[in-house]
Structure formats: C-alpha cells, structure tokens
Scaffold this motif. Structure first.
Motif, PDB file in Angstrom:
ATOM      1  N   PRO A 179     -14.699  87.488   5.003  1.00  0.00           N
ATOM      2  CA  PRO A 179     -14.007  87.351   6.295  1.00  0.00           C
ATOM      3  C   PRO A 179     -14.950  87.219   7.494  1.00  0.00           C
ATOM      4  CG  PRO A 179     -12.986  89.075   4.991  1.00  0.00           C
ATOM      5  CD  PRO A 179     -14.233  88.653   4.258  1.00  0.00           C
ATOM      6  N   SER A 180     -16.066  87.912   7.464  1.00  0.00           N
ATOM      7  CA  SER A 180     -17.006  87.843   8.587  1.00  0.00           C
ATOM      8  C   SER A 180     -18.180  86.902   8.284  1.00  0.00           C
ATOM      9  CB  SER A 180     -17.542  89.236   8.901  1.00  0.00           C
ATOM     10  OG  SER A 180     -18.255  89.739   7.785  1.00  0.00           O
ATOM     11  N   GLY A 181     -18.078  86.147   7.199  1.00  0.00           N
ATOM     12  CA  GLY A 181     -19.171  85.269   6.781  1.00  0.00           C
ATOM     13  C   GLY A 181     -19.310  84.036   7.646  1.00  0.00           C
ATOM     14  N   SER A 182     -20.373  83.312   7.402  1.00  0.00           N
ATOM     15  CA  SER A 182     -20.683  82.141   8.229  1.00  0.00           C
ATOM     16  C   SER A 182     -20.072  80.856   7.691  1.00  0.00           C
ATOM     17  CB  SER A 182     -22.196  81.991   8.349  1.00  0.00           C
ATOM     18  OG  SER A 182     -22.775  81.841   7.068  1.00  0.00           O
ATOM     19  N   GLY A 183     -19.274  80.930   6.630  1.00  0.00           N
ATOM     20  CA  GLY A 183     -18.664  79.718   6.079  1.00  0.00           C
ATOM     21  C   GLY A 183     -19.674  78.929   5.266  1.00  0.00           C
ATOM     22  N   GLU A 184     -19.822  77.654   5.596  1.00  0.00           N
ATOM     23  CA  GLU A 184     -20.724  76.790   4.838  1.00  0.00           C
ATOM     24  C   GLU A 184     -22.167  77.244   5.047  1.00  0.00           C
ATOM     25  OE1 GLU A 184     -20.940  72.044   3.885  1.00  0.00           O
ATOM     26  OE2 GLU A 184     -20.174  72.687   5.812  1.00  0.00           O
ATOM     27  N   LEU A 185     -22.859  77.513   3.939  1.00  0.00           N
ATOM     28  CA  LEU A 185     -24.216  78.060   4.003  1.00  0.00           C
ATOM     29  C   LEU A 185     -25.300  77.002   3.843  1.00  0.00           C
ATOM     30  CD1 LEU A 185     -23.811  81.223   1.770  1.00  0.00           C
ATOM     31  CD2 LEU A 185     -24.111  81.169   4.237  1.00  0.00           C
ATOM     32  N   LEU A 186     -25.204  76.231   2.759  1.00  0.00           N
ATOM     33  CA  LEU A 186     -26.261  75.276   2.461  1.00  0.00           C
ATOM     34  C   LEU A 186     -25.770  74.230   1.486  1.00  0.00           C
ATOM     35  CD1 LEU A 186     -28.030  75.952  -0.521  1.00  0.00           C
ATOM     36  CD2 LEU A 186     -28.063  78.085   0.717  1.00  0.00           C
ATOM     37  N   HIS A 187     -26.545  73.149   1.393  1.00  0.00           N
ATOM     38  CA  HIS A 187     -26.307  72.086   0.425  1.00  0.00           C
ATOM     39  C   HIS A 187     -27.549  71.940  -0.436  1.00  0.00           C
ATOM     40  CE1 HIS A 187     -23.433  69.818   3.360  1.00  0.00           C
ATOM     41  NE2 HIS A 187     -22.844  70.865   2.805  1.00  0.00           N
ATOM     42  N   ILE A 188     -27.338  71.643  -1.702  1.00  0.00           N
ATOM     43  CA  ILE A 188     -28.427  71.247  -2.580  1.00  0.00           C
ATOM     44  C   ILE A 188     -28.022  69.913  -3.171  1.00  0.00           C
ATOM     45  CG2 ILE A 188     -29.764  71.760  -4.654  1.00  0.00           C
ATOM     46  CD1 ILE A 188     -29.365  74.738  -4.001  1.00  0.00           C
ATOM     47  N   GLN A 189     -28.854  68.921  -2.967  1.00  0.00           N
ATOM     48  CA  GLN A 189     -28.549  67.567  -3.405  1.00  0.00           C
ATOM     49  C   GLN A 189     -29.409  67.212  -4.608  1.00  0.00           C
ATOM     50  OE1 GLN A 189     -29.654  64.622  -0.564  1.00  0.00           O
ATOM     51  NE2 GLN A 189     -28.214  63.126  -1.383  1.00  0.00           N
ATOM     52  N   LYS A 190     -28.782  66.627  -5.628  1.00  0.00           N
ATOM     53  CA  LYS A 190     -29.519  66.129  -6.789  1.00  0.00           C
ATOM     54  C   LYS A 190     -29.545  64.620  -6.711  1.00  0.00           C
ATOM     55  CE  LYS A 190     -29.784  66.133 -11.798  1.00  0.00           C
ATOM     56  NZ  LYS A 190     -29.091  66.488 -13.049  1.00  0.00           N
ATOM     57  N   LEU A 191     -30.734  64.065  -6.571  1.00  0.00           N
ATOM     58  CA  LEU A 191     -30.907  62.619  -6.505  1.00  0.00           C
ATOM     59  C   LEU A 191     -30.852  62.025  -7.910  1.00  0.00           C
ATOM     60  CD1 LEU A 191     -33.844  62.490  -3.930  1.00  0.00           C
ATOM     61  CD2 LEU A 191     -31.388  62.286  -3.490  1.00  0.00           C
ATOM     62  N   PRO A 192     -30.632  60.728  -8.037  1.00  0.00           N
ATOM     63  CA  PRO A 192     -30.610  60.090  -9.352  1.00  0.00           C
ATOM     64  C   PRO A 192     -31.904  60.305 -10.140  1.00  0.00           C
ATOM     65  CG  PRO A 192     -29.704  58.600  -7.724  1.00  0.00           C
ATOM     66  CD  PRO A 192     -30.255  59.788  -6.977  1.00  0.00           C
ATOM     67  N   ALA A 224     -21.874  59.565  -3.234  1.00  0.00           N
ATOM     68  CA  ALA A 224     -21.861  58.115  -3.426  1.00  0.00           C
ATOM     69  C   ALA A 224     -22.883  57.405  -2.539  1.00  0.00           C
ATOM     70  CB  ALA A 224     -20.464  57.572  -3.160  1.00  0.00           C
ATOM     71  N   GLU A 225     -23.160  57.980  -1.385  1.00  0.00           N
ATOM     72  CA  GLU A 225     -24.102  57.350  -0.455  1.00  0.00           C
ATOM     73  C   GLU A 225     -25.494  57.231  -1.067  1.00  0.00           C
ATOM     74  OE1 GLU A 225     -26.122  58.596   3.721  1.00  0.00           O
ATOM     75  OE2 GLU A 225     -23.939  58.712   3.637  1.00  0.00           O
ATOM     76  N   ARG A 226     -25.913  58.267  -1.790  1.00  0.00           N
ATOM     77  CA  ARG A 226     -27.264  58.260  -2.380  1.00  0.00           C
ATOM     78  C   ARG A 226     -27.236  58.154  -3.898  1.00  0.00           C
ATOM     79  NH1 ARG A 226     -28.638  62.511   1.851  1.00  0.00           N
ATOM     80  NH2 ARG A 226     -29.745  61.316   3.404  1.00  0.00           N
ATOM     81  N   GLY A 227     -26.053  58.107  -4.494  1.00  0.00           N
ATOM     82  CA  GLY A 227     -25.948  57.927  -5.938  1.00  0.00           C
ATOM     83  C   GLY A 227     -26.213  59.171  -6.757  1.00  0.00           C
ATOM     84  N   GLY A 228     -26.208  60.326  -6.132  1.00  0.00           N
ATOM     85  CA  GLY A 228     -26.462  61.569  -6.853  1.00  0.00           C
ATOM     86  C   GLY A 228     -25.291  62.524  -6.727  1.00  0.00           C
ATOM     87  N   TRP A 229     -25.603  63.792  -6.662  1.00  0.00           N
ATOM     88  CA  TRP A 229     -24.592  64.848  -6.574  1.00  0.00           C
ATOM     89  C   TRP A 229     -24.967  65.823  -5.475  1.00  0.00           C
ATOM     90  CZ3 TRP A 229     -20.307  64.129  -9.346  1.00  0.00           C
ATOM     91  CH2 TRP A 229     -20.378  63.208 -10.394  1.00  0.00           C
ATOM     92  N   LEU A 230     -23.951  66.440  -4.875  1.00  0.00           N
ATOM     93  CA  LEU A 230     -24.163  67.397  -3.801  1.00  0.00           C
ATOM     94  C   LEU A 230     -23.473  68.705  -4.165  1.00  0.00           C
ATOM     95  CD1 LEU A 230     -25.233  67.743  -0.855  1.00  0.00           C
ATOM     96  CD2 LEU A 230     -22.916  67.182  -0.114  1.00  0.00           C
ATOM     97  N   VAL A 231     -24.196  69.803  -4.057  1.00  0.00           N
ATOM     98  CA  VAL A 231     -23.629  71.122  -4.325  1.00  0.00           C
ATOM     99  C   VAL A 231     -23.527  71.849  -2.988  1.00  0.00           C
ATOM    100  CG1 VAL A 231     -23.874  73.268  -5.624  1.00  0.00           C
ATOM    101  CG2 VAL A 231     -24.788  71.143  -6.571  1.00  0.00           C
TER     102      VAL A 231
END
Length: 78
Positions: free
Chosen positions: A33-46, A19-26
């Motif tokens: 179990p031994s992973g790093s959790g959150e890896l990355l974001h890909i944002q799609k702008l309007p 909502a902040e930028r009006g697009g979508w965030l993936v």
C-alpha cells in the motif's frame, strides 16, 4: 505474471514482449500500500544480454541482485 516476496514486500513480476527491440521486458512492481509502484525493468535482448533500467529510482543493491535472479528464472525458455 507472478508474485514474489522480497523481504516483507509483495513484488509482481510481469514478462512482456518487447516488439520494438525484438526481445523481452520484465517489469517489477511493489504491491504494498505504501510502495512506490513500478520499481524497475530488466530487458532481455535477442542476443541474450540483460539490460537494467531503474526508472530513476534509488534501489538497494540486494533488491536489484534479487530482481536479476528472478528475471533470469522467469525468462528461461524465452
């Protein structure tokens, strides 16, 4: 939310309204179990442009390319 396998790792993919930028965030999460959790974001702008945020992580180029392909597929129709 969907779950994909990249090599032998389960990756959760979640699409959120940006909502902040009006697009979508993936978001990509390593569910192992031994992973790093959150890896990355890909944002799609309007405008349709995709922006990549590695969250300060050092990630394999193949993983990033795979994630971009997944994000494009998941965002069809958004």
């Amino acid at each position: 939310m969907t779950v994909h396998r990249y090599r032998d790792v389960l990756i959760e993919v979640t699409i959120l309204s940006d909502a902040e930028r009006g697009g979508w965030l993936v978001e990509f999460w390593d569910l192992s179990p031994s992973g790093s959790g959150e890896l990355l974001h890909i944002q799609k702008l309007p405008t349709g442009e995709l922006l990549l945020d590695l969250l300060g992580e050092k990630l394999n180029v193949d993983l990033v390319a795979w994630a971009i392909g997944i994000a494009r597929t998941e965002l069809q129709g958004y």
